[in-house]
Design an enzyme around this catalytic site. Structure first.
Site, PDB file in Angstrom:
ATOM      1  N   ARG A 276       0.841  -1.193   0.000  1.00  0.00           N
ATOM      2  CA  ARG A 276       0.000   0.000   0.000  1.00  0.00           C
ATOM      3  C   ARG A 276       0.877   1.245   0.000  1.00  0.00           C
ATOM      4  NH1 ARG A 276      -1.829   0.691   4.468  1.00  0.00           N
ATOM      5  NH2 ARG A 276      -1.203  -1.196   5.556  1.00  0.00           N
TER       6      ARG A 276
ATOM      7  N   TYR B 204      -1.483  -3.429  -6.789  1.00  0.00           N
ATOM      8  CA  TYR B 204      -1.254  -4.200  -5.575  1.00  0.00           C
ATOM      9  C   TYR B 204      -2.428  -4.186  -4.607  1.00  0.00           C
ATOM     10  CZ  TYR B 204       1.000  -6.771  -2.060  1.00  0.00           C
ATOM     11  OH  TYR B 204       1.276  -7.778  -1.180  1.00  0.00           O
TER      12      TYR B 204
ATOM     13  N   LYS C 210      -9.598  -2.470   1.762  1.00  0.00           N
ATOM     14  CA  LYS C 210      -9.346  -1.336   2.654  1.00  0.00           C
ATOM     15  C   LYS C 210     -10.112  -0.085   2.223  1.00  0.00           C
ATOM     16  CE  LYS C 210      -7.148  -3.912   5.241  1.00  0.00           C
ATOM     17  NZ  LYS C 210      -5.770  -4.277   5.309  1.00  0.00           N
TER      18      LYS C 210
ATOM     19  N   HIS D  57     -10.794  -2.702  11.431  1.00  0.00           N
ATOM     20  CA  HIS D  57      -9.687  -3.545  10.962  1.00  0.00           C
ATOM     21  C   HIS D  57      -9.499  -4.681  11.970  1.00  0.00           C
ATOM     22  CE1 HIS D  57      -5.192  -3.605   9.503  1.00  0.00           C
ATOM     23  NE2 HIS D  57      -5.924  -4.478   8.853  1.00  0.00           N
TER      24      HIS D  57
ATOM     25  N   SER E  17      -1.489  -3.721  10.554  1.00  0.00           N
ATOM     26  CA  SER E  17      -1.096  -4.588   9.442  1.00  0.00           C
ATOM     27  C   SER E  17       0.136  -5.407   9.803  1.00  0.00           C
ATOM     28  CB  SER E  17      -0.795  -3.737   8.208  1.00  0.00           C
ATOM     29  OG  SER E  17      -1.955  -3.060   7.820  1.00  0.00           O
TER      30      SER E  17
ATOM     31  N   CYS F 126       0.585  -7.762  11.982  1.00  0.00           N
ATOM     32  CA  CYS F 126       0.820  -7.957  13.414  1.00  0.00           C
ATOM     33  C   CYS F 126       0.075  -9.159  13.975  1.00  0.00           C
ATOM     34  CB  CYS F 126       0.443  -6.703  14.187  1.00  0.00           C
ATOM     35  SG  CYS F 126       1.608  -5.367  13.927  1.00  0.00           S
ATOM     36  N   GLY F 127      -0.441 -10.036  13.113  1.00  0.00           N
ATOM     37  CA  GLY F 127      -0.937 -11.305  13.638  1.00  0.00           C
ATOM     38  C   GLY F 127      -2.431 -11.571  13.571  1.00  0.00           C
TER      39      GLY F 127
ATOM     40  N   ASP G 162      -9.486 -10.046   8.759  1.00  0.00           N
ATOM     41  CA  ASP G 162      -8.941  -8.700   8.526  1.00  0.00           C
ATOM     42  C   ASP G 162      -9.926  -7.565   8.792  1.00  0.00           C
ATOM     43  OD1 ASP G 162      -6.558  -7.264   7.666  1.00  0.00           O
ATOM     44  OD2 ASP G 162      -7.687  -6.674   5.889  1.00  0.00           O
TER      45      ASP G 162
ATOM     46  N   ASN H 201       6.331  -8.500   2.153  1.00  0.00           N
ATOM     47  CA  ASN H 201       4.871  -8.294   2.087  1.00  0.00           C
ATOM     48  C   ASN H 201       4.248  -9.170   0.995  1.00  0.00           C
ATOM     49  OD1 ASN H 201       2.421  -7.029   2.958  1.00  0.00           O
ATOM     50  ND2 ASN H 201       2.516  -5.655   1.185  1.00  0.00           N
ATOM     51  N   SER H 202       4.906 -10.282   0.663  1.00  0.00           N
ATOM     52  CA  SER H 202       4.290 -11.192  -0.308  1.00  0.00           C
ATOM     53  C   SER H 202       3.054 -11.816   0.335  1.00  0.00           C
ATOM     54  CB  SER H 202       5.289 -12.269  -0.740  1.00  0.00           C
ATOM     55  OG  SER H 202       5.808 -12.946   0.381  1.00  0.00           O
ATOM     56  N   ARG H 203       2.076 -12.177  -0.491  1.00  0.00           N
ATOM     57  CA  ARG H 203       0.769 -12.560   0.062  1.00  0.00           C
ATOM     58  C   ARG H 203       0.148 -13.752  -0.661  1.00  0.00           C
ATOM     59  NH1 ARG H 203      -1.694  -8.893   4.171  1.00  0.00           N
ATOM     60  NH2 ARG H 203      -0.037  -7.396   4.499  1.00  0.00           N
TER      61      ARG H 203
ATOM     62  N   ARG I 133       2.827  -4.751  17.848  1.00  0.00           N
ATOM     63  CA  ARG I 133       4.184  -5.272  18.068  1.00  0.00           C
ATOM     64  C   ARG I 133       4.901  -4.361  19.036  1.00  0.00           C
ATOM     65  NH1 ARG I 133       6.695  -8.697  14.098  1.00  0.00           N
ATOM     66  NH2 ARG I 133       4.947  -9.239  12.758  1.00  0.00           N
TER      67      ARG I 133
ATOM     68  N   GLY J  11      -0.119 -20.937  18.243  1.00  0.00           N
ATOM     69  CA  GLY J  11      -1.093 -21.829  18.882  1.00  0.00           C
ATOM     70  C   GLY J  11      -1.182 -21.658  20.393  1.00  0.00           C
TER      71      GLY J  11
END
Ligand code: GTP
Ligand code: SPV
Ligand code: MN
Length: 626
Positions: free
Chosen positions: A89, A238, A247, A267, A289, A291-292, A314, A406-408, A439, A533
């Site tokens: 982004r 992208y 978004k 979000h 973004s 962060c899990g 998301d 940032n590959s998805r 984080r 987990g």
């Protein structure tokens, strides 16, 4: 009717429609399409219907051309390498346009450049649009994509139409949203969200195309017009810049609609936890973004007898119902998840989700036709030849990275082995807890509960996180990301806080609000908490708090933290340093509170509701007394 129809047909005159029947479309859709055809001047028009044959046709074209590479190791999976200049982004080129500046951004002291959204006037934006959109689809096909965010026809859903000249975008939209001709039936004579997207590279092209990925990075502009319910995105293919349902619509435009209609567009992931007793509890969690969220939403519990189910990873749209409960839906229908770090150890459910019908963007490829990224070292033959996301030969152990950070993956949500049976329920699911997090390498405990709805919102407003690769920011700086919404706000953040605060009224039963941090480091820079987990242990404590179990926590200056003997630590593979994980270094927290106050003063200014100042002052007093 006839008049409009005639105008439409006249304007479309020279543009052939290569698929679909224009006459079938609702009047407003026709007008919208005709207007943008006359501006963007595509070579031809392709009216999408969401059918499988449509996807097959586009995929075949894109694999022949080289935009997509088939990954024969799986069923119907493809690799896409973008132009390396178009990988995330672009927040600096993202704008909200409104008549009144303060509808979009807070009142700030003179000269301060805000970070809670960028405003542009309609006049100036029109000038910028005029430099980009006229003729921008010249020589290209314009796809018309009718889509629904949320189950088609649900009272919580919204419909839209996206125009795009990118077939990659069409393929991803088909996974991420519900693309269907039925949307036109829902639409009727009503208005819809207008989504206009162009890669910004008309033919003949002025810029060398790399990887068969047309884009125009110098001219990227992502403009939102909340008053018109319109999005105009130019120059990038992208994810967050081009899949406008995500978004741009489901957060920036929808947050404005939500304010007007009294609900929340956030979000947040949505999931449920089922305890061994069979009791099921739903929670929503907002982390910035990368962060899990996806990892938590698909968690594989390590505690025996526990089960979790995923509703969304998301975005959540939530509304208080008449019985006072807060109910949420996942407006999306797919996952656009961070690939690196995903493996059968950390997130087996994600791995199982994308074994078929998925698209992988900017990851590496193994010689046997599989995907590869950082974190998969133990899941492939260590000597296998790999081609990086940049097309270079590479092997495990060599310097450099195989994949873009940032590959998805883009995968259909319905394929997730733990997708909730009610994930498409038109009435959504009841949300009993809201969790914020980020984080935070130092100072912030693993989990705490806030004292009230108001305190929870103040804590949410002060969410911070280490910068990640999901946008253009670099380095390890800690950035403010209030409510995990900083890049996604559609209106004045102070007004947004007020909107949240005002929801605490009868008959609304406001959920408890928590804060978590999986990322605290020890003195050697290792994570203090195993995460993934094992996060079920934190969720377990949270839901027992929600259900009012007694004596689970102790109050400290920032909230309620678990009593060690009431927190499930049994069976952890490695002992954990509880005292460090939950310590509250006084000086750290004094600095943090000062920093938060400065942030709100500087970036939200006069628009911060008094209640938030009161909560911060009370917190500062508690910390000073430590
Ligand atoms: P967006 O899709 O950008 O909104 O990201 P997200 O919030 O869904 O984050 P995601 O779950 O994809 O995780 C991003 C990164 O955080 C990955 O590299 C994960 O491996 C890492 N991560 C996720 N959960 C944990 C955890 O519990 N502990 C640790 N140490 N890392 C985690
Ligand atoms: C995020 O950055 O929060 C994402 C990826 O989920 S994108 O869709 O590109 O915004
Ligand atoms: Mn996200």
């Amino acid at each position: 009717v006839i008049e409009v129809h005639e105008i439409v047909v006249k304007r479309l005159g020279p543009v052939p429609i290569i698929k679909g029947d224009f006459h079938y479309l609702p009047k407003k859709a026709k007008k919208f399409i005709a207007k943008w055809v006359s501006i963007m001047k595509p070579r031809c028009l392709y009216l999408c219907d969401g059918s499988q044959s449509e996807a097959d046709e586009i995929i075949q074209k894109l694999t022949e051309r080289g935009t997509l590479t088939k990954l024969p190791k799986y069923e119907n999976c493809y690799l896409c390498r973008t132009d390396p200049a178009d990988v995330a982004r672009v927040e600096s080129k993202t704008w909200i346009v409104s008549q009144e500046m303060y509808d979009t951004v807070p009142h700030l002291k003179g000269g301060v450049k805000g970070i809670m959204g960028q405003w542009m006037s309609p006049q100036r934006m029109q000038e910028q649009m005029d430099l980009r959109f006229p003729g921008c689809m010249s020589g290209r096909t314009m796809f018309v994509i009718p889509f629904s965010m949320g189950p088609i026809g649900s009272p919580l859903s919204k419909v839209a139409i996206q125009l795009t000249d990118s077939n990659y975008v069409l393929l991803c939209m088909r996974i991420m949203t519900r693309v269907s001709h039925e949307v036109y039936d829902v639409l009727g004579d009503n208005d819809f969200v207008q989504c206009i997207h162009s890669v910004g590279l008309p033919r003949p092209v002025q810029r060398k195309t790399i990887n068969h990925w047309p884009c125009n990075p110098e001219k990227i502009m992502i403009a939102h017009f909340p008053e018109e319910r319109r999005i105009c995105s130019f120059g990038s293919g992208y994810g967050g810049n081009s899949l406008l349902g995500k978004k741009c619509f489901a957060l920036r435009i929808a947050s404005v609609i939500a304010r007007d209609e009294g609900w929340l567009a956030e979000h947040m992931l949505l999931m449920s936890i089922i305890e061994p007793s069979g009791r099921e509890t739903f929670v929503a969690a907002a982390f910035p973004s990368a962060c899990g969220k996806t990892n938590l939403a698909m968690l594989q519990p390590t505690l025996p007898g526990y089960k979790t189910l995923c509703v969304g990873d998301d975005i959540a749209w939530m509304r208080f119902f008449e019985d006072g409960s807060l109910r949420g839906i996942n407006p999306e229908s797919g996952f656009f998840g961070v690939a690196p770090g995903t493996n059968y150890e950390t997130n087996p459910n994600a791995m199982k989700t994308f074994q078929k019908n998925s698209i992988f963007t900017n990851v590496a490829e193994t010689a046997d036709g599989g995907y590869y990224w950082e974190g998969m070292e133990n899941e492939v033959d260590k000597t296998i030849a790999i081609t990086t996301w940049l097309g270079q030969p590479w092997r495990i152990g060599m310097p450099g990275k195989s994949s873009h950070p940032n590959s998805r993956f883009t995968a259909p949500a319905g394929q997730c082995p733990i997708i909730h049976p009610k994930w498409e329920d038109p009435n959504g699911v009841p949300v009993s807890a809201i969790i914020f997090g980020g984080r935070r390498p130092t100072g912030v405990p693993l989990v705490f509960e806030t004292f009230s709805w108001e305190h929870g919102i103040a804590v949410g407003a002060c969410v911070k996180s280490e910068a990640t690769a999901a946008a253009e920011h670099s380095g390890k700086q800690i950035m403010h990301d209030p409510m995990a919404m900083r890049p996604f706000m559609g209106y004045n953040f102070g007004h947004y806080l007020k909107h949240w605060l005002e929801l605490n009224r009868p008959p609304h039963k406001c959920p408890k609000i928590f804060h978590v941090n999986w990322f605290r480091l020890d003195d050697h820079g290792e994570f203090l908490w195993p995460g993934f987990g094992e996060n079920i242990r934190v969720l377990d404590w949270i839901i027992r708090r929600v259900h009012g179990e007694k004596d689970l926590g102790v109050e400290n200056a920032i909230g309620i933290v678990p009593r060690k003997d009431k927190f499930r630590l049994d069976g952890l593979k490695h002992p954990i340093d509880w005292d460090h994980l939950f310590s509250l270094p006084k000086n750290y927290w004094l600095d943090d509170t000062t920093d938060s106050r400065h942030f709100l003063e500087d970036m939200v200014g006069n628009d911060v509701p008094q209640v938030i100042w009161d909560e911060l002052a009370a917190q500062e007093k508690r910390i000073t007394a430590l």
